[in-house]
Each structure stands twice: as structure tokens, then as C-alpha cells.
Design an enzyme around this catalytic site. Structure first.
Site, PDB file in Angstrom:
ATOM      1  CG  ASP A   1      -6.744  -3.191  -3.544  1.00 25.82           C
ATOM      2  OD1 ASP A   1      -7.366  -2.512  -2.691  1.00 25.82           O
ATOM      3  OD2 ASP A   1      -5.504  -3.275  -3.578  1.00 25.82           O
TER       4      ASP A   1
ATOM      5  CG  HIS B   1      -5.630  -2.534   0.292  1.00 29.75           C
ATOM      6  ND1 HIS B   1      -5.031  -2.120  -0.895  1.00 29.75           N
ATOM      7  CD2 HIS B   1      -4.997  -1.856   1.276  1.00 29.75           C
ATOM      8  CE1 HIS B   1      -4.082  -1.225  -0.621  1.00 29.75           C
ATOM      9  NE2 HIS B   1      -4.044  -1.047   0.691  1.00 29.75           N
TER      10      HIS B   1
ATOM     11  CB  SER C   1      -0.938  -0.056   1.204  1.00 27.15           C
ATOM     12  OG  SER C   1      -1.997   0.845   1.061  1.00 27.15           O
TER      13      SER C   1
END
Lengths: 262, 382
Positions: A216, A244, A94
Site C-alpha cells: 500500500d 490502497h 484511508s
């Protein structure tokens, strides 16, 4: 304050090569709990908490330094320099992936290869670029964090400060994952979700693996494709995993993909 | 009752316990797909139980909350077996936002894999409000603390000035006192009547100087102690002649300076004549002391639109902007020097007199001139 203490750096495993894991917004190094151990036989693994999360030193937080991702990237560079790393493998999730991208641009010798899981250089839509969110939606998140900051406030601070007379706080911390300092979390959310590092992608020289999940919500497949297109040396792998956090929901697939690349 | 009937009744009771609990309750798969939700949650959300079952938990959240759910809540559930008191914002079928506090338990299969997650949701609008109030209260306290710091710094500065003031006052009183003491010693000796008269005159002027210093200090104390400067208002003050008198007195003290006066005050004005003289005298004295010696000091007074305007202007160096702010503060002196400039109370007292009259005293300073303007509304019947 040593960088080890500041970022709660944990070094494990053995091997000539080193793998550094960078977590994203909302969690801490526990994020790698199901992935990092798989590499400990072959690699020295380095895990750390971004300042303001997990077991990092809250007092080291400086709202000016961390006003953009560059401050976090500086920390990552410092950790690697302290460990005298060269040609390491960086695995980031991320926003942690973008922090790794920035660190590799700042210090190109640090990382031999990058593995980016669910990266996004910009979350807010901009013209033809589909980041996935309107600025109103990001404001909604920031307001939510602002309004709720008491809900999970101050739970971390006493434990971090080592209250010997209240050992249960330490226990609570040990058994908890993804603890965030409320004020810092809001800042980090703002820095993360309003960031725009699209122009930095082209500066990446290291071979880069992008791991993309379907469905996601945070970093869509379109964003993954954009990152792939912008980093000339990149390879995009579409995972079967959804959501995610494949490092939590599908660790075996993530481990396999990383292993095949490095 | 048969065993079967008893079992059936217990079963129904448990159904009811689940469906109509005082909280929302659901079970879901690790990917968020809702397996079952109770009637209470469905009612809160404005969906039927079937409608909720076809959704995923994050479909029930606002976008902002969902981002947080994906990055914090979901990872916590993956890493631990429980999760307590998570704040979430649900979005109901009608688009309203419902604040809830969620606690979750992960039920695992025998090989340790997460099988289902149970989540209880409690309404927490009140708690959110309370939390918001706490956050606001903390922000307010921080702001107040900052303001208090500012006041404290201000007070410290005033205290320092006050000490300087006391030193200057002591110094200024000592000189005339020494003159009086020396004069009395001289009076014990033989001297001509003419010389004695002159000495009396000097003694009187020294005493007058001390009296005036003490008056200033008393006026200052009155103004500072909150009561303001007391006025002895008269309704029939012929201000024009009063001002002429003040100007004449100052001309005597500043023989080599030019004072140009222009008064257009036909009728009587309601004011305290003594205080009004003091105000104008202080301003004129200030202009004569600080203005350029080569330029005339001008004083002007008139009534326009039922407002009495008196202004006094002098040439010379403009007052620095930083000093303007503090000009009417007590003890203000361009710089601390002994006695030449008095106690630094003249302008402060003038502004207090203006205030006591319901008027204002303002200053404008440019390269061309420095002008003090006193304005006072005068009642129609005057």
C-alpha cells in the site's frame, strides 16, 4: 441545508444495527459500491460524500471549517445524530478512517466498533515515525493538484447546480465516479496529507479492526502497525489484497473480514 | 500476393500503427503491471520496451502524481469502464517530468471482471501551460476586482467629502457676500467720510476673503485635474526676505501669538515666489490655528547639501496616526466644522506646491511637537 443534502447521505438496507461508511481522499461514496451492498440484509447502511466530493453540496464548503479533519469529523457526528445512531459500526477508508476516529473521540456513544481500512494518522515522516512521505513529496502532490486544477475543473459544478437545459451534464455526473471539485480537492489533499492525528489514536475506546494491505503506497504496513500499537483496543488483520483500495480490488476479502469482526 | 503474405503485411501495418502511434499506448493488469507499451512511449520515457514492460504504471509516475493515481485514477478505473483526460506527470528515465493526458478503457472478461486496461497517453505540456495561464488569469482578475472595490470605496468617500466641501464653500462665500450686500445698502445712506472709508475697508476685506476662497478652489481644481499647480519660476528669489514678509503678515493676524523665525538663506533661490509664500503661509496658518496657544510657533529655513529645508513646528496635541495619512488629502479637516477651519484645502495645496517644485512636504507629530518639513533640491548653479 440539511445534512442529508449537504453530504448526499444515502440510507439503504434494513436491520437493527447500522453500518456507516466513510470514504477517503480522491473518491466519493462510490468507493463502497462493491462492499456496502453485502451488508444491506443485516444492517441499515449509511453512505455519504465528504463535502466537496461526489454529490455533496459544494456551496456548503467552508475553507475555515474544513481547514483540518475536525471539520469533517463534525459532519460525520452530525449525520449520525440526525439519524439518531447509537452503537453503530463505522467503516472508514484511508483518511475517511481517521475522520471516523476523530468522530468517535468527539462522540464516544456513536460507534460500537470501528473498522479502519488503510488508516494513517500522519503521512509525512517525523523522526522515528515513518509516515511514508517526505514533506517535499507531499508538496509535489499539492503542486500537481494546483497545476492541474483546470484539467478536471468546473465539470461538476454545472451538473450540481441542476442545469435543466443541459441534461447531459447530469448524465455525465451519474456515470462518473470520484468527481472532485478542483479547488476543494486541493484543500482536502493538503488537510489530509499534512494531518497529524497520532495523539488521537490513544483516545479511541471502541474496539477497532484495522485492515491492512501489503504494497500500500499510501498507508504502509509500518503505519498500520503503528495505528494498531496506539489503539489499545485494536485488532490488526493483514489482507492478502495489495494496494490502497482493497474495497475496490478485493471486496470479497474485505467483506469477509468485516463480517467476522462485527 | 498469397493470403499468408497479405496477412503478414496487414499484421506488420498494425504493429506499426501500435508501436509508432502519435501517442503513448500501453496495456496493463488491474494492479498496474504493464503488459505491453508501444515504442513511442518507451522513447518518450527513455526506456526500452522490455524495461517498461517489467514495471507498473505507478512506477512511471512522480510521487505526487502517484498519490493522486492511487486515490483517484485507480478507483475510477475500478468503478467504471472508462476514464478520460486524466492529467498525470510521468517521470522519465533521466528524471525529467513529462505532463500527459491519459484516457483509459477497461476490457473485461465474460464474467465482468477487469482483465486488462488500455491507456493512451498524450503529451500535454502546452495544455498544462494554457491551463496554468487560465488559473493565473483568474487569480489576477480576482485581485483586480478586489483592487477596484478598494478604489471604489475610496472614490465614494471622496465624493462624500466633496459634497461636504461644497456645502462649506457655499456657507463660507455667503457670509462675506452678505457683508458686501449689507455694506452697499449702508453706502446708499448719508454718512461721514470717515465712516464711509471704514466701510470700504470692510468691503475690500470681505471681497479679498471671497477671492482667496475662489483661488483655493481653482488651485485645487488645477492640482486635481492633473496639470498640477502652475509655477512662475524666478531664478533670483531672495527667499529669506520673502519669508520674513509672510511671518510679518501672520503676526498681524495673530497679535497675541509668538512666532520664532530663524532663516539662514544667503543666496537667491529658484522658485515661484508667490507660490512659496502661499505654501509657507498655509503651513504657518495651520500651525497657529491648531497648535497650543501657549506655545510659540517656530519656523526655520536653511540650505544644506544643496537641499532647501523649511520647517514649521508647533506644540500641542499630536495628530492621530490615522489622520496623518489623510492630512494632505483635499478636504481634510480634523473634523467637519463649518468655516472656522477654512475649506480643508490649505495643506493639500501646500503639498501640491511642494510637488510642483520637485520637493516634498512631510509631517512628524509627537507629544513634543508637530513639525511640517518642506524639502526641495536646489540646482548647483543656483
Amino acid at each position: 441545508m440539511s445534512v442529508y443534502r449537504r453530504n448526499n447521505v444515502q440510507v439503504r438496507g434494513s436491520g437493527a444495527r447500522t453500518m456507516v461508511f466513510g470514504h477517503g481522499f480522491g473518491c466519493d461514496q462510490h468507493m463502497w459500491r462493491y462492499v456496502a451492498p453485502a451488508f444491506e440484509e443485516e444492517f441499515r447502511t449509511v453512505l455519504f460524500d465528504q463535502v466537496g466530493t461526489g454529490g455533496s453540496d459544494i456551496a456548503s464548503y467552508d475553507s475555515v471549517k474544513y481547514a483540518d479533519l475536525s471539520g469533517y469529523a463534525d459532519d460525520l457526528v452530525e449525520i449520525c445524530q440526525e439519524l439518531q445512531l447509537h452503537e453503530a459500526i463505522f467503516v472508514g477508508h484511508s483518511v475517511g478512517a481517521m475522520i471516523g476516529v476523530l468522530a468517535s473521540v468527539k462522540a464516544p456513544d456513536l460507534f460500537q466498533k470501528l473498522v479502519l481500512i488503510g488508516p494513517s494518522p500522519r503521512y509525512i515522516d517525523d523522526g522515528d515515525y515513518a509516515g511514508g512521505f517526505s514533506s517535499d513529496q507531499i508538496d509535489e502532490l499539492l503542486e500537481f493538484l494546483g497545476n492541474n486544477h483546470m484539467g478536471w475543473a468546473e465539470t461538476i459544478a454545472p451538473a450540481i447546480m441542476g442545469n435543466a437545459d443541459r441534461p447531459e451534464l447530469g448524465e455525465e455526473l451519474k456515470d462518473s465516479f470520484c468527481r472532485l471539485d478542483p479547488v476543494i480537492a486541493r484543500d482536502f489533499a493538503r488537510v489530509t496529507f499534512t494531518s497529524d492525528n497520532r495523539t488521537d489514536l490513544q483516545k479511541v475506546a471502541a474496539p477497532t479492526l484495522i485492515l491492512q494491505c501489503s504494497d500500500d503506497f499510501v498507508a504502509s504496513e509500518a503505519v498500520g502497525a503503528y495505528v494498531h500499537q496506539q489503539i489499545p483496543t485494536s485488532t490488526l488483520v493483514q489482507l492478502r489484497a495489495t494496494g490502497h483500495c482493497p474495497n475496490l480490488s478485493a471486496p470479497a476479502e474485505v467483506i469477509e473480514a468485516i463480517r467476522a469482526y462485527v | 500476393m498469397s493470403d499468408a503474405a497479405s496477412q503478414d503485411s496487414t499484421q506488420k501495418e498494425f504493429e506499426d500503427l501500435f508501436e509508432n502511434a502519435p501517442c503513448g499506448y500501453l496495456t496493463m493488469l488491474p494492479n498496474g503491471r504493464i503488459l505491453r507499451a508501444n515504442a513511442q512511449l518507451a522513447a518518450w520515457m527513455g526506456y526500452s520496451a522490455e524495461q517498461i514492460t517489467s514495471r507498473r504504471l505507478h512506477d512511471l509516475l512522480t510521487v505526487g502524481t502517484r498519490l493522486f493515481y492511487e486515490t483517484n485514477f485507480a478507483p475510477q478505473l475500478s468503478l467504471g469502464d472508462t476514464c478520460e483526460e486524466m492529467s498525470l506527470d510521468l517521470k522519465t528515465a533521466s528524471g525529467e517530468i513529462m505532463a500527459v493526458s491519459a484516457s483509459a478503457r477497461v476490457r473485461k472478461t465474460s464474467d465482468g471482471q477487469a482483465a486488462v486496461i488500455r491507456i493512451a497517453l498524450f503529451k500535454s505540456a502546452e495544455r498544462r501551460r494554457y491551463e496554468r495561464q487560465l488559473v493565473d488569469a483568474r487569480a489576477k482578475i480576482l485581485e483586480q476586482a478586489r483592487a477596484t472595490q478598494g478604489l471604489l470605496a475610496n472614490e465614494r468617500e471622496t465624493a462624500e467629502l466633496r459634497e461636504q466641501f461644497i456645502a462649506v464653500l457655499g456657507h463660507d462665500l455667503r457670509n462675506p457676500l452678505a457683508a458686501v450686500s449689507g455694506g452697499i445698502r449702508l453706502l446708499r445712506r448719508d454718512m461721514s467720510a470717515e465712516r464711509r472709508d471704514k466701510l470700504y475697508g470692510l468691503l475690500e476685506s470681505s471681497i479679498a476673503r471671497m477671492a482667496s476662497l475662489i483661488d483655493n478652489v481653482l488651485d485645487f481644481a488645477r492640482g486635481r485635474l492633473g496639470a498640477g499647480i502652475p509655477l512662475d519660476l524666478k531664478t533670483d528669489v531672495m527667499l529669506g526676505s520673502l519669508l520674513d514678509q509672510v511671518v510679518a503678515e501672520l503676526r498681524l493676524n495673530y497679535l497675541d501669538r509668538k512666532i520664532e523665525s530663524q532663516f539662514d538663506l544667503p543666496g537667491p533661490i529658484r522658485c515661484d515666489p508667490t507660490r512659496m509664500s502661499q505654501l509657507v503661509s498655509n503651513l504657518l496658518g495651520n500651525a497657529l490655528t491648531h497648535g497650543a496657544e501657549t506655545e510659540a510657533v517656530r519656523i526655520h529655513a536653511n540650505v544644506s547639501d544643496e537641499i532647501l529645508v523649511i520647517w514649521i513646528a508647533n506644540g500641542g496635541e499630536p495628530i492621530p496616526a490615522a489622520a496623518i495619512e489623510r492630512l494632505f488629502h483635499p478636504f481634510f479637516r480634523g473634523e467637519v466644522r463649518s468655516s472656522q477651519q477654512g475649506l480643508g484645502l490649505g495643506l493639500h495645496i501646500a503639498s501640491e506646491i511642494a510637488k510642483a517644485h520637485g520637493g516634498t512636504l512631510e509631517v512628524a507629530s509627537t507629544k513634543e511637537e508637530t513639525r511640517f518639513t518642506f524639502r526641495m533640491p536646489i540646482a548647483a548653479e543656483n
